[in-house]
Design a protein around this motif. Structure first.
Motif, PDB file in Angstrom:
ATOM      1  N   PHE A  51       0.860  -1.182   0.000  1.00 13.81           N
ATOM      2  CA  PHE A  51       0.000   0.000   0.000  1.00 13.81           C
ATOM      3  C   PHE A  51       0.898   1.233   0.000  1.00 13.81           C
ATOM      4  O   PHE A  51       1.757   1.386   0.873  1.00 13.81           O
ATOM      5  N   TRP A  52       0.691   2.115  -0.980  1.00 10.97           N
ATOM      6  CA  TRP A  52       1.483   3.338  -1.147  1.00 10.97           C
ATOM      7  C   TRP A  52       0.509   4.509  -1.142  1.00 10.97           C
ATOM      8  O   TRP A  52      -0.330   4.624  -2.028  1.00 10.97           O
ATOM      9  N   VAL A  53       0.616   5.362  -0.135  1.00 17.84           N
ATOM     10  CA  VAL A  53      -0.301   6.493   0.030  1.00 17.84           C
ATOM     11  C   VAL A  53       0.171   7.653  -0.854  1.00 17.84           C
ATOM     12  O   VAL A  53       1.247   8.203  -0.634  1.00 17.84           O
ATOM     13  N   LEU A  54      -0.649   8.016  -1.831  1.00 20.33           N
ATOM     14  CA  LEU A  54      -0.328   9.135  -2.715  1.00 20.33           C
ATOM     15  C   LEU A  54      -0.838  10.458  -2.147  1.00 20.33           C
ATOM     16  O   LEU A  54      -0.211  11.497  -2.331  1.00 20.33           O
ATOM     17  N   LYS A  55      -1.989  10.396  -1.486  1.00 20.82           N
ATOM     18  CA  LYS A  55      -2.609  11.604  -0.939  1.00 20.82           C
ATOM     19  C   LYS A  55      -3.397  11.232   0.309  1.00 20.82           C
ATOM     20  O   LYS A  55      -4.031  10.183   0.355  1.00 20.82           O
ATOM     21  N   GLY A  56      -3.353  12.080   1.327  1.00 24.89           N
ATOM     22  CA  GLY A  56      -4.094  11.817   2.557  1.00 24.89           C
ATOM     23  C   GLY A  56      -3.291  10.949   3.507  1.00 24.89           C
ATOM     24  O   GLY A  56      -2.055  10.985   3.516  1.00 24.89           O
ATOM     25  N   GLU A  57      -3.996  10.160   4.299  1.00 23.74           N
ATOM     26  CA  GLU A  57      -3.363   9.237   5.239  1.00 23.74           C
ATOM     27  C   GLU A  57      -4.264   8.029   5.420  1.00 23.74           C
ATOM     28  O   GLU A  57      -5.479   8.130   5.274  1.00 23.74           O
ATOM     29  N   VAL A  58      -3.652   6.899   5.744  1.00 21.33           N
ATOM     30  CA  VAL A  58      -4.372   5.636   5.875  1.00 21.33           C
ATOM     31  C   VAL A  58      -3.844   4.887   7.091  1.00 21.33           C
ATOM     32  O   VAL A  58      -2.634   4.753   7.263  1.00 21.33           O
ATOM     33  N   GLY A  59      -4.753   4.396   7.918  1.00 21.31           N
ATOM     34  CA  GLY A  59      -4.375   3.530   9.022  1.00 21.31           C
ATOM     35  C   GLY A  59      -4.302   2.095   8.535  1.00 21.31           C
ATOM     36  O   GLY A  59      -5.160   1.649   7.779  1.00 21.31           O
ATOM     37  N   ILE A  60      -3.267   1.400   8.954  1.00 21.81           N
ATOM     38  CA  ILE A  60      -3.106  -0.021   8.625  1.00 21.81           C
ATOM     39  C   ILE A  60      -3.041  -0.788   9.935  1.00 21.81           C
ATOM     40  O   ILE A  60      -2.240  -0.455  10.816  1.00 21.81           O
ATOM     41  N   VAL A  61      -3.894  -1.801  10.072  1.00 23.60           N
ATOM     42  CA  VAL A  61      -3.800  -2.715  11.201  1.00 23.60           C
ATOM     43  C   VAL A  61      -3.241  -4.013  10.637  1.00 23.60           C
ATOM     44  O   VAL A  61      -3.840  -4.620   9.753  1.00 23.60           O
ATOM     45  N   MET A  62      -2.058  -4.391  11.138  1.00 24.63           N
ATOM     46  CA  MET A  62      -1.420  -5.618  10.680  1.00 24.63           C
ATOM     47  C   MET A  62      -1.020  -6.431  11.899  1.00 24.63           C
ATOM     48  O   MET A  62      -0.279  -5.945  12.758  1.00 24.63           O
ATOM     49  N   ASN A  72       3.147   9.581   0.632  1.00 19.61           N
ATOM     50  CA  ASN A  72       4.414   9.032   0.137  1.00 19.61           C
ATOM     51  C   ASN A  72       5.003   7.946   1.017  1.00 19.61           C
ATOM     52  O   ASN A  72       6.136   7.531   0.783  1.00 19.61           O
ATOM     53  N   GLU A  73       4.261   7.457   1.986  1.00 25.58           N
ATOM     54  CA  GLU A  73       4.726   6.320   2.769  1.00 25.58           C
ATOM     55  C   GLU A  73       4.054   5.056   2.246  1.00 25.58           C
ATOM     56  O   GLU A  73       2.983   5.105   1.641  1.00 25.58           O
ATOM     57  N   MET A  74       4.718   3.929   2.499  1.00 25.29           N
ATOM     58  CA  MET A  74       4.162   2.650   2.051  1.00 25.29           C
ATOM     59  C   MET A  74       4.488   1.563   3.054  1.00 25.29           C
ATOM     60  O   MET A  74       5.366   1.725   3.899  1.00 25.29           O
ATOM     61  N   THR A  75       3.745   0.466   2.918  1.00 24.37           N
ATOM     62  CA  THR A  75       4.018  -0.708   3.744  1.00 24.37           C
ATOM     63  C   THR A  75       3.727  -1.954   2.936  1.00 24.37           C
ATOM     64  O   THR A  75       2.875  -1.953   2.042  1.00 24.37           O
ATOM     65  N   GLU A  76       4.448  -3.020   3.255  1.00 23.89           N
ATOM     66  CA  GLU A  76       4.222  -4.316   2.635  1.00 23.89           C
ATOM     67  C   GLU A  76       3.539  -5.228   3.643  1.00 23.89           C
ATOM     68  O   GLU A  76       3.879  -5.226   4.830  1.00 23.89           O
ATOM     69  N   ILE A  77       2.605  -6.001   3.143  1.00 20.99           N
ATOM     70  CA  ILE A  77       1.896  -6.994   3.958  1.00 20.99           C
ATOM     71  C   ILE A  77       2.038  -8.318   3.219  1.00 20.99           C
ATOM     72  O   ILE A  77       1.664  -8.422   2.047  1.00 20.99           O
ATOM     73  N   PHE A  78       2.576  -9.303   3.904  1.00 23.58           N
ATOM     74  CA  PHE A  78       2.887 -10.568   3.242  1.00 23.58           C
ATOM     75  C   PHE A  78       1.799 -11.609   3.484  1.00 23.58           C
ATOM     76  O   PHE A  78       1.022 -11.508   4.436  1.00 23.58           O
ATOM     77  N   ALA A  79       1.747 -12.587   2.614  1.00 23.74           N
ATOM     78  CA  ALA A  79       0.765 -13.669   2.709  1.00 23.74           C
ATOM     79  C   ALA A  79       0.735 -14.216   4.132  1.00 23.74           C
ATOM     80  O   ALA A  79       1.778 -14.410   4.752  1.00 23.74           O
ATOM     81  N   GLY A  80      -0.472 -14.418   4.650  1.00 27.40           N
ATOM     82  CA  GLY A  80      -0.648 -14.972   5.983  1.00 27.40           C
ATOM     83  C   GLY A  80      -0.762 -13.926   7.079  1.00 27.40           C
ATOM     84  O   GLY A  80      -1.168 -14.249   8.194  1.00 27.40           O
ATOM     85  N   GLN A  81      -0.412 -12.667   6.795  1.00 27.21           N
ATOM     86  CA  GLN A  81      -0.505 -11.619   7.814  1.00 27.21           C
ATOM     87  C   GLN A  81      -1.919 -11.031   7.827  1.00 27.21           C
ATOM     88  O   GLN A  81      -2.422 -10.598   6.796  1.00 27.21           O
ATOM     89  N   GLU A  82      -2.533 -11.038   9.000  1.00 24.29           N
ATOM     90  CA  GLU A  82      -3.873 -10.477   9.163  1.00 24.29           C
ATOM     91  C   GLU A  82      -3.784  -8.955   9.042  1.00 24.29           C
ATOM     92  O   GLU A  82      -2.918  -8.333   9.660  1.00 24.29           O
TER      93      GLU A  82
END
Length: 127
Positions: A51-62, A72-82
């Motif tokens: 997930f790469w945020v182009l505009k605004g902000e996003v909460g990620i629960v992992m 402009n921040e991003m995160t990777e979530i891998f298979a099996g991660q809730e």
């Protein structure tokens, strides 16, 4: 390209092929109440997400941990991660999805080997 309407906004599939998808997500809070919205809490068996945020902000629960991604921040979530995302403000996000083990996607009936001449002739249909 048709955008899919979701409770959290829109999902536009930009590209799909060779075990990769690219989505443009337009996230938003509830248009009636302004309350935050979210996708489902879920996992994938073989898919990974970036997930790469182009505009605004996003909460990620992992895996039970909350992280706020800013522009402009991003995160990777891998298979099996809730995981799930949360939209408390409008946001535009690129989601890249790819599958694991693409190079291991082969189911062998035997190993490569030197063929006997009998095997060779049998395989090519010669008598």
């Amino acid at each position: 390209m048709q955008a899919k309407e979701k409770i959290w906004g829109q999902d536009l599939l930009v590209f799909s092929g060779n075990c990769v998808e690219i989505h443009l997500l337009k996230l938003r809070p509830c248009p009636i109440t302004g309350a935050p919205t979210s996708c489902s809490l879920h996992t994938h068996s073989v898919k990974n997400n970036l997930f790469w945020v182009l505009k605004g902000e996003v909460g990620i629960v992992m895996n039970g941990t909350y992280t706020l991604l800013l522009e402009n921040e991003m995160t990777e979530i891998f298979a099996g991660q809730e995981h799930m995302f949360i939209a408390a403000v409008p946001a535009t996000v690129i989601e890249i999805v790819w599958a694991n083990n693409i190079t291991e996607d082969i189911h062998r009936k035997n190993e490569g080997r030197v063929l006997s001449m009998d095997e060779y002739y049998n395989l090519i249909g010669a008598a």
